[in-house]
Design an enzyme around this catalytic site. Structure first.
Site, PDB file in Angstrom:
ATOM      1  N   ARG A 276       0.806  -1.235   0.000  1.00 21.02           N
ATOM      2  CA  ARG A 276       0.000   0.000   0.000  1.00 21.02           C
ATOM      3  C   ARG A 276       0.832   1.275   0.000  1.00 21.02           C
ATOM      4  O   ARG A 276       0.387   2.327   0.439  1.00 21.02           O
ATOM      5  CB  ARG A 276      -0.966   0.040   1.171  1.00 21.02           C
TER       6      ARG A 276
ATOM      7  N   GLU B  26      11.833  18.059 -24.980  1.00 21.10           N
ATOM      8  CA  GLU B  26      10.921  18.420 -23.880  1.00 21.10           C
ATOM      9  C   GLU B  26      11.338  19.774 -23.270  1.00 21.10           C
ATOM     10  O   GLU B  26      10.495  20.542 -22.821  1.00 21.10           O
ATOM     11  CB  GLU B  26      10.912  17.344 -22.787  1.00 21.10           C
TER      12      GLU B  26
ATOM     13  N   HIS C 109      11.236   9.058 -28.109  1.00 20.11           N
ATOM     14  CA  HIS C 109      10.070   9.857 -27.717  1.00 20.11           C
ATOM     15  C   HIS C 109      10.262  11.346 -28.040  1.00 20.11           C
ATOM     16  O   HIS C 109       9.397  11.981 -28.641  1.00 20.11           O
ATOM     17  CB  HIS C 109       9.787   9.649 -26.226  1.00 20.11           C
TER      18      HIS C 109
END
Ligand SMILES: NC(=O)c1ccc[n+]([C@@H]2O[C@H](COP(=O)([O-])OP(=O)(O)OC[C@H]3O[C@@H](n4cnc5c(N)ncnc54)[C@H](O)[C@@H]3O)[C@@H](O)[C@H]2O)c1
Ligand SMILES: [Zn+2]
Length: 366
Positions: free
Chosen positions: A126, A190, A271
């Site tokens: 978790r 980017e 990318h």
């Protein structure tokens, strides 16, 4: 070292530090990032991209010399590691070693290892704390900032994921020394994107310093990484979970880029290269609608070409197929095309009234 603070609600602010040759200071940084928790928590799980294995050993040596209990896994290089199979191997490892929620995940690698390791940190037991140590330019300026983590599924890229912010990001320019030049240049796409979408003076800075950037001059690189992180952090702060639409501006050029990556089977284009072409197509689109002058597109083309990045869709990409792929893109709602378009250098807006025939027309320019 330079530092950028990412501001988030609920006391989850975290620092991004940028420097060079500072590995000896990493244990102190870890202590600072994790300080609220009990001091005795010293177990770490380090994910290392196989291409930076030797840097991984160096890091592990330093941490084990300072009393950390180390678990580590080498992750095969490449996008295929962001898979359910790889994830399953990792969960098996965690369970076998009885790792607890108190173990801190450290990712050493590019966006692949950051996204994968971050997802492990988001889900195992978790949720565990995690620290990103990006080793590609793309990861330094983009993927390690903002808390998106995840893996791919045959139904789509990054289809399985979570928002899980790191507790800190440690950027050391030394890692760029072994990075192939093509990967480095791809990351610059980017960086250029941030200038176009948010900051004209940063764009001008990139134009003025392009040669020093290519030569990887230390101070200039630190400047552009810092500014990119600041700009992304500001967007993330204002729209952490992509609810208001603000975070979507980071997708400038990306709807086209994803189609280019898909049509070329993720093989031939990196990318950033796809993003470079995508930004120019989007810019042409804005020009076609009269939002910007030709010069705005030309300035982007000149800068991207200085960085040896492609700016034109390949002749063999079939327009109709590209459009089909774009309509499937998870960022376009039920087949309606949406695009982030520049309105000047330093500003973009989201447009939802995109017509297929316009997309067709703009894609014909090759
Ligand atoms: N979470 C986000 O917000 C976000 C944003 C953008 C991209 N991404 C994800 O990031 C991934 C792409 O990241 P990337 O471009 O860093 O790719 P990557 O992690 O695959 O790294 C690129 C290549 O460089 C190698 N490498 C990494 N560091 C190196 C070094 N210092 N020296 C030598 N080789 C090195 C890798 O092994 C790989 O072959 C994609 O999966 C994408 O979905 C995520
Ligand atoms: Zn991108």
């Amino acid at each position: 070292m330079r530092s950028v603070k990412v501001h988030l609600a609920d006391h989850r602010d975290y620092p991004i530090v940028i420097g060079q040759n500072r590995l000896q200071e990493l244990p102190l940084f870890l202590d600072q990032c994790l300080q609220q928790k009990e001091k005795k928590r010293r177990a770490v799980l380090v994910f290392v991209d196989e291409k930076v294995k030797s840097q991984g050993f160096e890091l592990i040596n330093i941490l084990s010399g300072r009393g950390f209990e180390i678990h580590s896994m080498i992750i095969p290089s490449g996008e295929s590691s962001k898979s359910l199979a790889q994830l399953s191997t990792i969960y098996d490892f965690c369970a076998e070693k009885s790792l607890t929620r108190q173990t801190v995940v450290i990712t050493l690698g590019g966006g692949v290892v950051g996204d994968l390791g971050g997802f492990v940190a988001a889900t195992y037991n978790r949720g565990m704390d995690f620290i990103q140590i990006p080793t590609t330019l793309l990861a330094m300026v983009d993927s390690s900032v903002g808390g998106k983590v995840g893996i791919n599924h045959s139904g789509g890229k990054n289809l399985i994921g979570a928002f899980h912010q790191p507790r800190g990001v440690w950027i050391d320019l030394n890692y760029l020394e072994t990075l192939p030049q093509r990967e480095f240049l791809s990351g610059l796409a980017e960086v250029v994107k941030y200038g176009v979408i948010l900051d004209e003076s940063f764009f001008v800075y990139l134009e003025k310093n392009s040669q020093s950037i290519i030569a990887k001059e230390n101070n200039i690189l630190q400047d552009i990484i810092q500014r990119s992180c600041e700009l992304k952090a500001e967007v993330v702060k204002n729209d952490e979970h992509e609810l208001t639409g603000l975070r979507m501006i980071l997708n400038y050029g990306h709807t086209f880029a994803h189609a280019f990556e898909t049509i070329s089977n993720y093989g031939e284009l990196l990318h950033g290269e796809a993003v470079s072409i995508g930004m120019i197509v989007a810019s042409r689109f804005a020009q076609m609608r009269g939002y910007i002058s030709e010069e705005v597109t030309q300035r982007q083309i000149r800068l991207l070409q200085t960085f040896n990045l492609p700016v034109k869709p390949k002749k063999e990409w079939e327009t109709d197929q590209l459009i089909r792929i774009m309509k499937r893109d998870k960022k376009s709602t039920v087949g309606q095309l949406r695009l982030i378009l520049p309105t000047r250098i330093g500003e973009v807006k989201l447009f939802s009234d995109i017509e297929e025939r316009e997309v067709k027309e703009v894609l014909q320019v090759r």
